[in-house]
Design a protein around this motif. Structure first.
Motif, PDB file in Angstrom:
ATOM      1  N   ASN A  21       0.846  -1.185   0.000  1.00 21.70           N
ATOM      2  CA  ASN A  21       0.000   0.000   0.000  1.00 21.70           C
ATOM      3  C   ASN A  21       0.882   1.235   0.000  1.00 21.70           C
ATOM      4  OD1 ASN A  21       0.435   0.869   2.944  1.00 21.70           O
ATOM      5  ND2 ASN A  21      -0.287  -1.239   3.165  1.00 21.70           N
ATOM      6  N   MET A  22       0.332   2.325  -0.505  1.00 23.26           N
ATOM      7  CA  MET A  22       1.085   3.574  -0.572  1.00 23.26           C
ATOM      8  C   MET A  22       0.122   4.738  -0.444  1.00 23.26           C
ATOM      9  SD  MET A  22       3.687   5.034  -3.491  1.00 23.26           S
ATOM     10  CE  MET A  22       4.532   6.600  -3.220  1.00 23.26           C
ATOM     11  N   ALA A  23       0.553   5.773   0.243  1.00 33.24           N
ATOM     12  CA  ALA A  23      -0.240   6.987   0.390  1.00 33.24           C
ATOM     13  C   ALA A  23       0.653   8.191   0.121  1.00 33.24           C
ATOM     14  CB  ALA A  23      -0.838   7.083   1.792  1.00 33.24           C
ATOM     15  N   TRP A  24       0.257   9.016  -0.825  1.00 37.03           N
ATOM     16  CA  TRP A  24       0.929  10.285  -1.070  1.00 37.03           C
ATOM     17  C   TRP A  24       0.079  11.374  -0.463  1.00 37.03           C
ATOM     18  CZ3 TRP A  24      -0.628  14.752  -3.537  1.00 37.03           C
ATOM     19  CH2 TRP A  24       0.370  15.726  -3.702  1.00 37.03           C
ATOM     20  N   ASN A  25       0.698  12.230   0.346  1.00 37.76           N
ATOM     21  CA  ASN A  25      -0.064  13.171   1.148  1.00 37.76           C
ATOM     22  C   ASN A  25       0.335  14.616   0.870  1.00 37.76           C
ATOM     23  OD1 ASN A  25      -1.289  11.020   2.871  1.00 37.76           O
ATOM     24  ND2 ASN A  25       0.846  10.717   3.444  1.00 37.76           N
ATOM     25  N   HIS A  26      -0.652  15.477   0.860  1.00 42.38           N
ATOM     26  CA  HIS A  26      -0.462  16.919   0.724  1.00 42.38           C
ATOM     27  C   HIS A  26      -1.061  17.550   1.978  1.00 42.38           C
ATOM     28  CE1 HIS A  26      -0.234  20.837  -1.349  1.00 42.38           C
ATOM     29  NE2 HIS A  26      -1.409  21.081  -0.809  1.00 42.38           N
ATOM     30  N   ASN A  27      -0.200  17.971   2.911  1.00 44.61           N
ATOM     31  CA  ASN A  27      -0.653  18.486   4.207  1.00 44.61           C
ATOM     32  C   ASN A  27      -0.185  19.935   4.340  1.00 44.61           C
ATOM     33  OD1 ASN A  27      -1.403  15.659   5.191  1.00 44.61           O
ATOM     34  ND2 ASN A  27       0.785  15.420   4.840  1.00 44.61           N
ATOM     35  N   ARG A  28      -1.107  20.884   4.207  1.00 42.44           N
ATOM     36  CA  ARG A  28      -0.717  22.283   4.140  1.00 42.44           C
ATOM     37  C   ARG A  28      -1.567  23.164   5.070  1.00 42.44           C
ATOM     38  NH1 ARG A  28       2.683  20.001   1.816  1.00 42.44           N
ATOM     39  NH2 ARG A  28       3.647  20.463  -0.211  1.00 42.44           N
ATOM     40  N   VAL A  29      -0.900  24.162   5.619  1.00 39.93           N
ATOM     41  CA  VAL A  29      -1.600  25.224   6.345  1.00 39.93           C
ATOM     42  C   VAL A  29      -2.186  26.174   5.306  1.00 39.93           C
ATOM     43  CG1 VAL A  29      -1.324  27.204   7.874  1.00 39.93           C
ATOM     44  CG2 VAL A  29      -0.094  25.084   8.358  1.00 39.93           C
ATOM     45  N   ARG A  30      -3.433  26.564   5.487  1.00 37.08           N
ATOM     46  CA  ARG A  30      -4.066  27.527   4.589  1.00 37.08           C
ATOM     47  C   ARG A  30      -4.169  28.912   5.237  1.00 37.08           C
ATOM     48  NH1 ARG A  30      -2.434  25.254   1.082  1.00 37.08           N
ATOM     49  NH2 ARG A  30      -3.465  23.864  -0.381  1.00 37.08           N
ATOM     50  N   GLU A  31      -4.494  28.956   6.509  1.00 33.07           N
ATOM     51  CA  GLU A  31      -4.556  30.224   7.225  1.00 33.07           C
ATOM     52  C   GLU A  31      -4.086  30.014   8.656  1.00 33.07           C
ATOM     53  OE1 GLU A  31      -8.410  31.980   7.135  1.00 33.07           O
ATOM     54  OE2 GLU A  31      -8.622  31.836   4.952  1.00 33.07           O
ATOM     55  N   PHE A  32      -2.957  30.632   9.017  1.00 32.66           N
ATOM     56  CA  PHE A  32      -2.488  30.570  10.395  1.00 32.66           C
ATOM     57  C   PHE A  32      -1.318  31.527  10.560  1.00 32.66           C
ATOM     58  CE2 PHE A  32       0.373  28.564  13.638  1.00 32.66           C
ATOM     59  CZ  PHE A  32      -0.388  28.954  14.729  1.00 32.66           C
ATOM     60  N   THR A  33      -1.420  32.424  11.512  1.00 36.86           N
ATOM     61  CA  THR A  33      -0.329  33.319  11.872  1.00 36.86           C
ATOM     62  C   THR A  33      -0.024  33.140  13.350  1.00 36.86           C
ATOM     63  OG1 THR A  33      -1.874  35.131  12.337  1.00 36.86           O
ATOM     64  CG2 THR A  33      -0.921  35.024  10.114  1.00 36.86           C
ATOM     65  N   SER A  34       1.222  33.418  13.718  1.00 37.98           N
ATOM     66  CA  SER A  34       1.643  33.259  15.103  1.00 37.98           C
ATOM     67  C   SER A  34       2.517  34.439  15.503  1.00 37.98           C
ATOM     68  CB  SER A  34       2.415  31.946  15.270  1.00 37.98           C
ATOM     69  OG  SER A  34       2.708  31.700  16.633  1.00 37.98           O
TER      70      SER A  34
END
Length: 349
Positions: free
Chosen positions: A190-203
């Protein structure tokens, strides 16, 4: 000079959860089926901390009410092949530590912290034949107030510090396959390609601790969320005889950032590790039953690598140009070197 039973602080928490749900499966046509589910979930959290010493004591009650619908359709193209589409909404309350770190006298409860909510959409299909089984799944998860790693860990509990990102996205594709090469040999993966991104966040970061006004805002838009590898993959070769079995496994893990600025210096590089398992069975021992001896060797090729970790960011300002620079740091959990274990199993009668 304190009594060993001296109490520095004491607090208690109580959670009450109740839910009701309805689900319906319906055959729209001989080939097309649907499933609809709705859930209503209520939760309250009551916290009571005694005023004791330097601990001021806090008492509060929080309430959550979540409505979570789900709708899915499955279409059977033929006896072996089907396709599906699903959409669902789900929610999660913030963690206790995110609301209030009860072991820190300087902390104050954050009673306005938001719960996590996600819209998940999936599209996929499967094929199951006598020798081959295949599956593919596309997913898109749109988060509001996702609980992500903030950087560092709680010094009292060792739990990673978290924060709620205003908006974030997890998307990708998952693939599975099983091939029965012979009567005794099976290949799967099995294989999983992932796109994990912040869309709105400030610190907010303080760049000069001698001045309370030295605050700089950092925008983490489009940054990869820390702790999520680019890809995950597994490969298994399994051979079975009447009384003998051998299994080889390989696991591939993509690059992982450990802080939100995505500095390559602190990232965990992609790695591949494998293991092998061997087992033999004696059918009958003096009429008592079966005995199986198994040996497993993990990290077969003795690879040195970091399996996970945590990190954080800070801001510095150049005294001459006035420009800001976002830096980072990371701590790592190293993986075990080559290791093995032996198991002897006796099945009586």
């Amino acid at each position: 000079s304190f009594d060993p039973r001296f109490t520095y602080y004491r607090y208690s928490g109580k959670k009450q959860v109740g839910s009701v749900y309805l689900t319906e499966n319906y055959d729209l046509t001989p080939k097309l089926t649907s499933q609809a589910t709705v859930q209503l979930r209520y939760q309250d959290y009551r916290f009571d901390q005694e005023k004791m010493g330097i601990y001021p004591g806090h008492k509060y009650t929080l309430h959550w009410l979540f409505f979570s619908p789900r709708l899915g359709f499955n279409y059977s193209l033929d006896q072996n092949t089907s396709a599906y589409v699903n959409a669902a909404v789900s929610s999660r309350t913030p963690s206790d530590a995110e609301i209030y770190d009860a072991g820190d006298p300087e902390a104050a409860p954050l009673l306005d912290v938001q719960s996590e909510r996600v819209l998940n959409i999936e599209l996929g299909g499967t094929y199951r034949g006598p020798q081959v089984a295949l599956g593919a799944n596309l997913f898109w998860m749109n988060y509001h107030d996702e609980i992500i790693s903030q950087g560092g860990i709680n010094a009292n509990t060792g739990v990673p510090l978290t924060v709620s990102a205003d908006r974030s996205v997890h998307a990708g594709i998952e693939l599975t396959a099983v091939v029965k090469a012979t009567k005794r040999l099976e290949l799967s993966g099995n294989m999983a390609w992932n796109h994990n991104r912040v869309r709105e966040f400030t610190s907010l970061f303080q760049y000069d601790y001698s001045s309370l006004d030295s605050i700089h805002v950092v925008d983490f838009k489009n940054k990869t969320i820390s702790g999520f590898p680019d890809y995950l993959a597994n490969l298994i070769i399994d051979y079975r005889a009447d009384r003998f079995r051998a299994t080889w496994r390989a696991r591939m893990v993509g690059k992982q950032y450990l802080e939100l600025e995505n500095i390559d210096l602190w990232a965990i590089k992609a790695y591949t590790v494998s293991s092998i398992s061997l087992s033999g069975r004696i059918a009958d021992i003096s009429g008592l039953g079966k005995m199986t001896l198994s040996v497993t060797i993990d990290n077969l090729f003795d690879k040195k690598y970091a399996a996970s970790g945590y990190g954080g960011n800070f801001v510095t300002r150049d005294s001459e140009s006035g420009e800001f620079t976002v830096g980072g740091w990371a701590d790592y959990f190293v993986a075990a070197e080559r290791n093995f274990f032996v198991q002897l199993e006796m099945e009586l009668f």
